[in-house]
Design a protein around this motif. Structure first.
Motif, PDB file in Angstrom:
ATOM      1  N   MET A 214       3.109  -1.799   3.130  1.00  0.00           N
ATOM      2  CA  MET A 214       4.017  -0.719   3.499  1.00  0.00           C
ATOM      3  C   MET A 214       4.120   0.309   2.383  1.00  0.00           C
ATOM      4  O   MET A 214       4.165   1.526   2.625  1.00  0.00           O
ATOM      5  N   LEU A 215       4.122  -0.161   1.138  1.00  0.00           N
ATOM      6  CA  LEU A 215       4.243   0.719  -0.022  1.00  0.00           C
ATOM      7  C   LEU A 215       3.066   1.685  -0.133  1.00  0.00           C
ATOM      8  O   LEU A 215       3.218   2.808  -0.624  1.00  0.00           O
ATOM      9  N   ARG A 216       1.891   1.269   0.349  1.00  0.00           N
ATOM     10  CA  ARG A 216       0.699   2.111   0.270  1.00  0.00           C
ATOM     11  C   ARG A 216       0.868   3.422   1.018  1.00  0.00           C
ATOM     12  O   ARG A 216       0.216   4.419   0.706  1.00  0.00           O
ATOM     13  N   HIS A 217       1.755   3.439   2.022  1.00  0.00           N
ATOM     14  CA  HIS A 217       1.910   4.629   2.858  1.00  0.00           C
ATOM     15  C   HIS A 217       3.071   5.512   2.417  1.00  0.00           C
ATOM     16  O   HIS A 217       3.368   6.520   3.068  1.00  0.00           O
ATOM     17  N   LEU A 218       3.722   5.159   1.335  1.00  0.00           N
ATOM     18  CA  LEU A 218       4.851   5.935   0.842  1.00  0.00           C
ATOM     19  C   LEU A 218       4.366   7.201   0.147  1.00  0.00           C
ATOM     20  O   LEU A 218       3.330   7.211  -0.524  1.00  0.00           O
ATOM     21  N   GLN A 219       5.105   8.277   0.312  1.00  0.00           N
ATOM     22  CA  GLN A 219       4.778   9.531  -0.375  1.00  0.00           C
ATOM     23  C   GLN A 219       4.842   9.359  -1.892  1.00  0.00           C
ATOM     24  O   GLN A 219       5.604   8.530  -2.391  1.00  0.00           O
ATOM     25  N   PRO A 220       4.085  10.154  -2.652  1.00  0.00           N
ATOM     26  CA  PRO A 220       4.265  10.170  -4.110  1.00  0.00           C
ATOM     27  C   PRO A 220       5.717  10.479  -4.458  1.00  0.00           C
ATOM     28  O   PRO A 220       6.351  11.306  -3.809  1.00  0.00           O
ATOM     29  N   LYS A 221       6.238   9.777  -5.453  1.00  0.00           N
ATOM     30  CA  LYS A 221       7.632   9.876  -5.906  1.00  0.00           C
ATOM     31  C   LYS A 221       8.635   9.371  -4.868  1.00  0.00           C
ATOM     32  O   LYS A 221       9.838   9.610  -4.981  1.00  0.00           O
ATOM     33  N   GLY A 222       8.121   8.668  -3.840  1.00  0.00           N
ATOM     34  CA  GLY A 222       9.007   8.087  -2.849  1.00  0.00           C
ATOM     35  C   GLY A 222       9.711   6.847  -3.385  1.00  0.00           C
ATOM     36  O   GLY A 222       9.412   6.359  -4.481  1.00  0.00           O
ATOM     37  N   THR A 223      10.639   6.331  -2.602  1.00  0.00           N
ATOM     38  CA  THR A 223      11.467   5.202  -3.022  1.00  0.00           C
ATOM     39  C   THR A 223      11.355   4.055  -2.038  1.00  0.00           C
ATOM     40  O   THR A 223      11.427   4.263  -0.823  1.00  0.00           O
ATOM     41  N   MET A 224      11.179   2.853  -2.566  1.00  0.00           N
ATOM     42  CA  MET A 224      11.267   1.665  -1.738  1.00  0.00           C
ATOM     43  C   MET A 224      12.518   0.883  -2.140  1.00  0.00           C
ATOM     44  O   MET A 224      12.723   0.569  -3.307  1.00  0.00           O
ATOM     45  N   VAL A 225      13.347   0.580  -1.141  1.00  0.00           N
ATOM     46  CA  VAL A 225      14.588  -0.166  -1.362  1.00  0.00           C
ATOM     47  C   VAL A 225      14.425  -1.563  -0.773  1.00  0.00           C
ATOM     48  O   VAL A 225      14.118  -1.711   0.411  1.00  0.00           O
ATOM     49  N   THR A 226      14.627  -2.575  -1.587  1.00  0.00           N
ATOM     50  CA  THR A 226      14.555  -3.959  -1.126  1.00  0.00           C
ATOM     51  C   THR A 226      15.968  -4.499  -0.939  1.00  0.00           C
ATOM     52  O   THR A 226      16.787  -4.439  -1.860  1.00  0.00           O
ATOM     53  N   TYR A 227      16.241  -5.022   0.256  1.00  0.00           N
ATOM     54  CA  TYR A 227      17.567  -5.567   0.545  1.00  0.00           C
ATOM     55  C   TYR A 227      17.506  -6.989   1.096  1.00  0.00           C
ATOM     56  O   TYR A 227      18.526  -7.568   1.478  1.00  0.00           O
ATOM     57  N   GLY A 228      16.304  -7.567   1.133  1.00  0.00           N
ATOM     58  CA  GLY A 228      16.145  -8.928   1.615  1.00  0.00           C
ATOM     59  C   GLY A 228      14.760  -9.441   1.269  1.00  0.00           C
ATOM     60  O   GLY A 228      13.892  -8.686   0.819  1.00  0.00           O
ATOM     61  N   GLY A 229      14.556 -10.737   1.481  1.00  0.00           N
ATOM     62  CA  GLY A 229      13.268 -11.353   1.178  1.00  0.00           C
ATOM     63  C   GLY A 229      12.936 -12.450   2.170  1.00  0.00           C
ATOM     64  O   GLY A 229      12.771 -13.612   1.807  1.00  0.00           O
ATOM     65  N   MET A 230      12.824 -12.094   3.433  1.00  0.00           N
ATOM     66  CA  MET A 230      12.664 -13.082   4.503  1.00  0.00           C
ATOM     67  C   MET A 230      11.410 -13.935   4.331  1.00  0.00           C
ATOM     68  O   MET A 230      11.396 -15.103   4.721  1.00  0.00           O
TER      69      MET A 230
END
Length: 317
Positions: A214-230
């Motif tokens: 999923m991270l591969r498709h994020l824009q440059p300088k984008g943000t990934m927020v983790t709120y769980g670890g299923m």
């Protein structure tokens, strides 16, 4: 510990009477309690509770319904109960025109979705976000809140036998795209981004390969927020994502947000007002729910732990 975050509360300021209007003795409050950690269905028991005495500013509260959230299953961090007494300042009134199931599920999943969409990127209509576990309670709330704001959503789910039905359900909520984790790795993703901008925000509740892809498709300088670890697997991030695209990794926990804003009640009130307005306008509904009588709590706990379950178990108190 008490568990007030996911309850629907109806409060009265006057001390409760020990007998009903008919003169018959009222049954004591009941609650789901545990004395040791373990599998919820094995350690949780339904018991009668002592009714607390009211202090000068206490409120006697009757519980109508309560969801079983993943956090409850993971750590058994609270008990569900039919009645309780709490200091007035701990409580937030639920408007009477909000349906019970919406109210019961309001203070955890929709709040988490609202905060993650608001606090990490300045999103505008036409922007997009990507999320995994899109069929979860948070995921369904993200879809609806984003739709109401004109934000496009790319929703990732695990492949399953009833996938077409799940896709139909999420699209009906307002999802723009629903894809499987396997599709994240395919060249066809390039075609998807011909009609929608690459996301500035990614919401991760899974971990493992799902997150990396999923991270591969994020824009440059984008943000990934983790709120769980299923998936119970670590978040693996290629070094190139930091060096060449300067992505940001953040975390979110609704309980911590409440602690951080304990001295700012207006922030919580404003968020709840916004969510209630969405509910009134029909733009935010309760997630798919299975209503379970309190005495059948063991079946509800077991169902809440099964994979591929998109329905939230709601204990009717």
């Amino acid at each position: 510990m008490h568990r007030a975050a996911g309850w629907v509360l109806r409060g009265v300021r006057n001390p409760p009477k020990t007998r009903s209007r008919s003169g018959t003795a009222r049954s004591p409050p009941r609650g789901l309690v545990y004395g040791q950690h373990g599998e919820p269905s094995a350690v949780v028991q339904l018991k009668d509770l002592e009714e607390a005495k009211l202090g000068g500013s206490d409120v006697h509260v009757k519980m109508l319904a309560a969801p079983i959230n993943p956090a409850d299953i993971n750590v058994i961090q609270g008990t569900w109960r039919t009645r309780g007494v709490f200091p007035e300042e701990m409580l937030l009134k639920v408007p009477r025109d909000i349906p019970v199931l919406c109210a019961a599920t309001l203070s955890v999943n929709p709040c988490t979705a609202f905060r993650m969409l608001s606090d990490f990127e300045s999103l505008a209509p036409g922007d997009s976000i990507i999320q995994n576990a899109a069929n979860s309670g948070v995921g369904q709330a993200v879809i609806q809140i984003a739709k109401a704001s004109g934000i496009k959503t790319i929703n990732v789910v695990r492949d399953r036998p009833d996938l077409p039905k799940l896709v139909e359900t999420l699209m009906a909520l307002g999802a723009d795209h629903v894809i499987t984790e396997e599709m994240l790795r395919k060249p066809e993703m390039k075609d998807l981004f011909k009609s929608i901008p690459k996301p500035r925000l990614a919401l991760n509740c899974v971990g493992g390969k799902s997150t990396t892809e999923m991270l591969r498709h994020l824009q440059p300088k984008g943000t990934m927020v983790t709120y769980g670890g299923m998936a119970k697997q670590p978040v693996m991030v290629p070094v190139s994502a930091f060096i060449f695209r300067d992505v940001r990794l953040r975390g979110f926990w609704m309980t911590q947000w409440r602690k951080d804003h304990a001295q700012d009640p207006a922030a919580l009130t404003s968020m709840m007002d916004s969510l209630c307005q969405l509910i009134r306008r029909g733009q935010l509904t309760a997630p798919a729910c299975t209503e379970v009588p309190l005495q059948d709590y063991q079946a509800a706990l077991e169902a809440a732990m099964k994979p591929f379950i998109s329905s939230k178990q709601i204990l009717l108190l």
